[in-house]
Write an enzyme that holds these catalytic residues in place. Structure first.
Site, PDB file in Angstrom:
ATOM      1  N   SER A 145      27.779  -2.165 -29.146  1.00  0.00           N
ATOM      2  CA  SER A 145      29.057  -2.169 -29.865  1.00  0.00           C
ATOM      3  C   SER A 145      28.792  -1.488 -31.196  1.00  0.00           C
ATOM      4  CB  SER A 145      29.538  -3.605 -30.113  1.00  0.00           C
ATOM      5  OG  SER A 145      30.554  -3.655 -31.104  1.00  0.00           O
ATOM      6  N   TYR A 158      28.887 -12.556 -33.432  1.00  0.00           N
ATOM      7  CA  TYR A 158      29.035 -11.370 -32.587  1.00  0.00           C
ATOM      8  C   TYR A 158      28.107 -10.258 -33.049  1.00  0.00           C
ATOM      9  CZ  TYR A 158      31.247  -7.544 -30.016  1.00  0.00           C
ATOM     10  OH  TYR A 158      31.489  -6.467 -29.191  1.00  0.00           O
TER      11      TYR A 158
END
Length: 273
Positions: A145, A158
């Site tokens: 990501s 995250y």
């Protein structure tokens, strides 16, 4: 009619029921692959099994379970005869919950859920697929990501998990060479069905349900794009195509609207030329 980039290849994709994973499944089939899927949603599994053409087979299971990964590998090989490529897409999001606002009595459960799915899920997938990938000298494509490289793409849970997947990429590409290549795609903000943490009561929330999400995403990247899942699928196809990437391992394709040219712009900020 020319052959697709993945004609004759057999692929297993985790988290292939929705979002980016589903887009990758569909694009891989278009490129000639036969695809196995591991997904936790019974509805998604049934839907994938019902697709015409017989090129997709889904196994229900949880990426936190090594046994479920082994079943998915076995099902894929039994149905299609081998395994050339493993793609790990399954993941969850923390919806930007900051450390300050993270409730003390939920930290342990939230941390375990996030890292078990986002990090251990990929590790277990590779572990389960290794025997078959070794036979075909296949390859792995992980999903990182923009949050695995830059702050602001999520909260600390995250972001920490995606930096950890980046570590897996580095170690596994070194450890599994020369027979198995390991690369990754790092998508930026995407209008997708990425869910939150059950431990934080956001397990039923989907990223695509956020108000004004496309505009919020556009404000964070130089190209001012709000990606759809299909916008990232090409990167997975390229890395999975052994014939085109024979000398490529440890590589990350940043499909993020150009974040590395300027970094993340704070939400609500203006992009300047």
């Amino acid at each position: 009619m020319s052959e697709g980039w993945l004609t004759g290849k057999v692929v297993l994709i985790t988290g292939g029921g929705t979002g980016i994973g589903r887009a990758v499944v569909e694009r891989f089939v278009e490129e000639g692959a036969r695809v196995g899927v591991l997904d936790r949603s019974d509805e998604a599994v049934a839907e994938l099994r019902a697709l015409p053409g017989g090129n997709v087979w889904a196994t229900g299971g949880d990426v936190r379970s090594l046994d479920d990964h082994k079943r998915a590998v076995a099902d894929t090989v039994e149905r299609f005869g081998k395994l050339d490529v493993l793609v790990t897409v399954a993941g969850i999001f923390d919806y930007f919950v900051s450390l300050e606002s993270l409730a003390e009595d939920r930290i342990d459960a939230a941390f375990s859920e996030m890292f078990d799915i986002n990090v251990k899920g990929s590790l277990l997938a590779v572990k389960a697929a290794l025997p078959e990938l070794s036979k075909t000298q296949g390859n792995v494509v992980l999903t990182i990501s923009n949050a695995g490289f830059l702050p602001g793409g999520g909260g600390p849970l995250y972001t920490g998990s995606k930096f950890a997947v980046r570590g897996l990429l580095s170690q596994l590409s070194f450890e599994l060479a020369p027979n198995i290549r390991v690369n990754a795609v790092a998508p930026g903000g995407t209008v997708t069905q990425l869910r939150g943490l059950e431990a934080m009561d956001s397990g039923d929330i989907r990223l695509a349900d956020m108000a004004d999400l496309p505009e919020l995403i556009r404000q964070t990247n130089p190209l001012q794009v709000a990606s759809q899942p299909t916008d990232h699928a090409w990167a997975y196809v390229y890395l999975a195509s052994k014939e085109r990437t024979t000398s490529v391992t440890g590589c990350v394709i940043h499909s993020d609207g150009g974040l590395h040219s300027r970094g993340l712009v704070p939400l609500g900020g203006e992009l300047t030329s």
